[in-house]
Design a protein around this motif. Sequence first.
Motif, PDB file in Angstrom:
ATOM      1  N   ASP A 179       0.393  -0.842  -0.145  1.00 28.37           N
ATOM      2  CA  ASP A 179       0.078   0.067  -0.352  1.00 28.37           C
ATOM      3  C   ASP A 179       0.597   1.165  -0.032  1.00 28.37           C
ATOM      4  O   ASP A 179       1.905   1.981   0.871  1.00 28.37           O
ATOM      5  CB  ASP A 179      -0.893  -0.120   1.378  1.00 28.37           C
ATOM      6  CG  ASP A 179      -2.257   0.629   1.103  1.00 28.37           C
ATOM      7  OD1 ASP A 179      -2.114   1.631   0.116  1.00 28.37           O
ATOM      8  OD2 ASP A 179      -2.964   0.074   1.509  1.00 28.37           O
ATOM      9  N   TRP A 180       1.285   1.906  -1.037  1.00 26.86           N
ATOM     10  CA  TRP A 180       2.567   3.223  -1.191  1.00 26.86           C
ATOM     11  C   TRP A 180       1.301   4.186  -0.455  1.00 26.86           C
ATOM     12  O   TRP A 180       1.944   5.517  -0.647  1.00 26.86           O
ATOM     13  CB  TRP A 180       2.361   3.751  -2.601  1.00 26.86           C
ATOM     14  CG  TRP A 180       2.762   2.342  -3.487  1.00 26.86           C
ATOM     15  CD1 TRP A 180       2.359   1.332  -4.553  1.00 26.86           C
ATOM     16  CD2 TRP A 180       4.326   1.802  -3.537  1.00 26.86           C
ATOM     17  NE1 TRP A 180       2.975   0.536  -5.104  1.00 26.86           N
ATOM     18  CE2 TRP A 180       4.725   0.804  -4.387  1.00 26.86           C
ATOM     19  CE3 TRP A 180       5.183   3.098  -2.137  1.00 26.86           C
ATOM     20  CZ2 TRP A 180       6.195   0.388  -4.192  1.00 26.86           C
ATOM     21  CZ3 TRP A 180       6.457   1.685  -2.476  1.00 26.86           C
ATOM     22  CH2 TRP A 180       6.458   0.635  -3.076  1.00 26.86           C
ATOM     23  N   LEU A 181       0.174   4.654  -0.190  1.00 25.83           N
ATOM     24  CA  LEU A 181      -0.693   5.203   0.442  1.00 25.83           C
ATOM     25  C   LEU A 181      -0.349   5.459   1.910  1.00 25.83           C
ATOM     26  O   LEU A 181      -0.843   4.251   2.613  1.00 25.83           O
ATOM     27  CB  LEU A 181      -1.732   6.281  -0.713  1.00 25.83           C
ATOM     28  CG  LEU A 181      -2.175   5.792  -1.902  1.00 25.83           C
ATOM     29  CD1 LEU A 181      -3.735   5.902  -2.180  1.00 25.83           C
ATOM     30  CD2 LEU A 181      -1.484   6.857  -2.491  1.00 25.83           C
ATOM     31  N   PRO A 182      -0.168   6.675   2.123  1.00 28.78           N
ATOM     32  CA  PRO A 182       0.207   7.059   4.044  1.00 28.78           C
ATOM     33  C   PRO A 182      -1.504   6.709   4.398  1.00 28.78           C
ATOM     34  O   PRO A 182      -3.121   7.257   3.832  1.00 28.78           O
ATOM     35  CB  PRO A 182       0.273   8.721   4.132  1.00 28.78           C
ATOM     36  CG  PRO A 182       0.701   9.112   2.440  1.00 28.78           C
ATOM     37  CD  PRO A 182      -0.067   7.858   1.393  1.00 28.78           C
ATOM     38  N   PRO A 183      -1.541   5.916   5.496  1.00 24.57           N
ATOM     39  CA  PRO A 183      -2.751   5.699   5.855  1.00 24.57           C
ATOM     40  C   PRO A 183      -3.819   6.280   6.363  1.00 24.57           C
ATOM     41  O   PRO A 183      -4.705   6.762   6.426  1.00 24.57           O
ATOM     42  CB  PRO A 183      -2.594   4.755   7.272  1.00 24.57           C
ATOM     43  CG  PRO A 183      -1.199   4.364   7.529  1.00 24.57           C
ATOM     44  CD  PRO A 183      -0.320   5.118   6.019  1.00 24.57           C
ATOM     45  N   GLU A 184      -3.226   7.469   7.300  1.00 27.39           N
ATOM     46  CA  GLU A 184      -3.625   9.170   7.210  1.00 27.39           C
ATOM     47  C   GLU A 184      -5.291   9.654   6.078  1.00 27.39           C
ATOM     48  O   GLU A 184      -5.741   9.869   6.139  1.00 27.39           O
ATOM     49  CB  GLU A 184      -2.770  10.382   8.286  1.00 27.39           C
ATOM     50  CG  GLU A 184      -2.121  10.426   7.356  1.00 27.39           C
ATOM     51  CD  GLU A 184      -0.489  10.000   7.271  1.00 27.39           C
ATOM     52  OE1 GLU A 184       0.357  10.480   7.050  1.00 27.39           O
ATOM     53  OE2 GLU A 184      -0.703   8.829   7.686  1.00 27.39           O
ATOM     54  N   LEU A 185      -4.023   9.450   5.034  1.00 29.13           N
ATOM     55  CA  LEU A 185      -5.058   9.726   3.726  1.00 29.13           C
ATOM     56  C   LEU A 185      -6.242   8.877   3.363  1.00 29.13           C
ATOM     57  O   LEU A 185      -7.466   9.591   2.980  1.00 29.13           O
ATOM     58  CB  LEU A 185      -3.827   9.787   2.952  1.00 29.13           C
ATOM     59  CG  LEU A 185      -4.429  10.398   0.998  1.00 29.13           C
ATOM     60  CD1 LEU A 185      -4.360  12.112   1.174  1.00 29.13           C
ATOM     61  CD2 LEU A 185      -3.211   9.668   0.231  1.00 29.13           C
ATOM     62  N   LEU A 186      -6.039   7.612   3.443  1.00 34.22           N
ATOM     63  CA  LEU A 186      -6.968   6.942   3.745  1.00 34.22           C
ATOM     64  C   LEU A 186      -8.134   6.932   4.777  1.00 34.22           C
ATOM     65  O   LEU A 186      -9.080   7.084   4.709  1.00 34.22           O
ATOM     66  CB  LEU A 186      -6.183   5.251   3.597  1.00 34.22           C
ATOM     67  CG  LEU A 186      -5.534   4.633   2.986  1.00 34.22           C
ATOM     68  CD1 LEU A 186      -4.798   3.551   2.683  1.00 34.22           C
ATOM     69  CD2 LEU A 186      -6.278   4.785   0.620  1.00 34.22           C
ATOM     70  N   SER A 187      -8.100   7.688   5.763  1.00 33.58           N
ATOM     71  CA  SER A 187      -8.554   7.788   6.969  1.00 33.58           C
ATOM     72  C   SER A 187      -9.555   8.573   7.036  1.00 33.58           C
ATOM     73  O   SER A 187     -10.723   8.911   7.063  1.00 33.58           O
ATOM     74  CB  SER A 187      -7.772   7.198   8.638  1.00 33.58           C
ATOM     75  OG  SER A 187      -7.535   8.731   8.349  1.00 33.58           O
TER      76      SER A 187
END
Length: 691
Positions: A179-187
């Motif tokens: 998963d290349w995207l930062p977790p905070e972005l997804l949340s």
Amino acid sequence: MTSLDDIPVTQLKGVGSALAEKFAKLGIHSLQDLLFHLPHRYEDRTRVTPMGRLRIGDLTVVEGEVMKSDLVMGRRRSLQVTLKDDSGFLVMRFFHFNAAQKNQLAEGARVRCFGEVRPGRAGYEFYHPEYQVNPPPMPADGEATLTPVYPLTEGIQQPRVRGLCQQALVYLQRYPIKDWLPPELLSDYQLPGITDAVQLVHSPPASAPVHLLMEGRHPAQQRLVMEELLAHQLSLLQVREQIQAREALPLLPAGDLVQRFQESLPFDLTGAQRHVLSDIRQDLSQPVPMLRLVQGDVGSGKTVVAALAALQALGAGAQVALMAPTEILAEQHYRNFQEWMTPLGIQLAWLSGKVKGKVRRETLAAVASGEAQVVIGTHALFQDDVQFQRLALVIVDEQHRFGVHQRLALREKGVGGALAPHQLIMTATPIPRTLAMSAYADLDTSVIDELPPGRKPIETIVIPDNRREDVVERVRKACLEGRQAYWVCTLIEESEALQCQAAEATAEELVERLPELKVGLVHGRLKASEKADVMDRFKQGELDLLVATTVIEVGVDVPNASLILIENPERLGLAQLHQLRGRVGRGEQASFCVLMYHPPLSLNGKARLQALRDSQDGFFIAEKDLEIRGPGEVLGTRQTGMMQFRLADFERDKGWIEPVREMAPSLMRSPVIVEGLIRRWLGERIRYGDV
């Protein structure tokens, strides 16, 4: 640590070298590539429809018993299998079949099949449906799932791809996707992780909301859509970085060329032109290559802006190249620049694919020595044997006709091959804001959103072609009153030869019916010199009526032409029609555009012609065009691989454009993420740096 990227598709049961070769054509080499070959839609096969309730066009499942199975010898041999249930019957027809299939579908067999209902000789038919003999019971209501439908290449059937994706999902449990995207972005956006999203999209559970999946709006799909749009955005920002990694020659305003040119113009610049010029002057004086797109509606005065940019470069002792996609448009620029710049003592050169032999050698020598200060032509300008002495500004007209990779190729032509030239890119095709933000993320954008004073609105009239007589009379009347007219022939076939034949036949007919008028003809098969000669005669007023193919779409400026007739306008895109309409309305008199269509018009066709009748605003028309035809068509990039999304749908997903644009710059600081996302979504399709 092993990842799905390291496991070749040949690991899957049933994938030998022949199938692996077919997958390679789709850019699929590893299991990860296969799992990113995403379903582009779903079919609802969860219910059996009684045959008596079928309607033409339904995509549906039926189940019944084979009444009879016959070989039919018509124009094409086919296997005709008649199924019946309690409510009616249906024919399954196969043009490609083998003996095993024929035996399998014998009288009395129980068959379930899925297909599109079509009218046939014997009643309703399915052509080449997917089918099962002696099928298992249908799943209960709470257990049924949607069936994914994948994009295919020749020689790979839908069930095969489906089965292989299900096999690949088993590996997903052991080897999650990075998963290349930062977790905070997804949340922030309440989106699932990449592994969960891929799992769900290939194999939606029975509890998943059907309507969201069918519309492409499920959070798992939207997670993938966002990542795909982000990958496109990052790839363009990467192009920008690659170009701007080289220095450029700062072109500081010097001398009096700009002032002398402006004093020679018979009009004042508009506020919008002055504003755009200020952006360009600022860019050109920097040691970083300018990358600026200038958008302007038909007739807004982009060419004058380009000439003033060129004069700033010439004043600083540099060379300028101007490239246009077609000979006719390049010639138009050459003539304009000649008229404007020769009095200022500037040497111009002309270079196209048709310039050959001694003339070409002499032109190349003048370009290489720097004697030719402005070089104008088609993409022949960027062939290897064209060497510039001090190229510091490249002006590209109608950029969307060229690929992004051609912008990178320009880097090599700069001063001494070490300094990158500044780039000014112009388009008369207004691009909707959302599309420009996505398709031209590597460029700064300026808009000339003001027409020069005195431009009169053009009245647009839409009529069916059974009123051809009236139209011919209208042309006669306008020309006898001293005005000039265009008659544009369009043909749906791509063949240039057929287009030219149609234009020739129309010209002959009009010469016969309008003997008192002088009629000229221009099409793509004429030599450049012949085209230029006819265009000149039309411009000088020696011809009353010009019959043409769409080669006159851009760049032709005849102020006395006040009537344009376009045959079969339903075959062209809105932007192209708007461009053609812009050939008139350039003088003092009222101007008219007549769109003569062939009935019946589709709903789509009606909507397009109505939009054109309602508005003169190129940006409004471009938005409509985007709604109706999609981004690949609007940008003319069907061939370039750009904007060919796997999952994203520009109209549906445009809400992501702004957020993606905001996310991209911070991610650019992490080259590993950028490369990972571009590799995942664009693969080998766009390797800009390798051209």
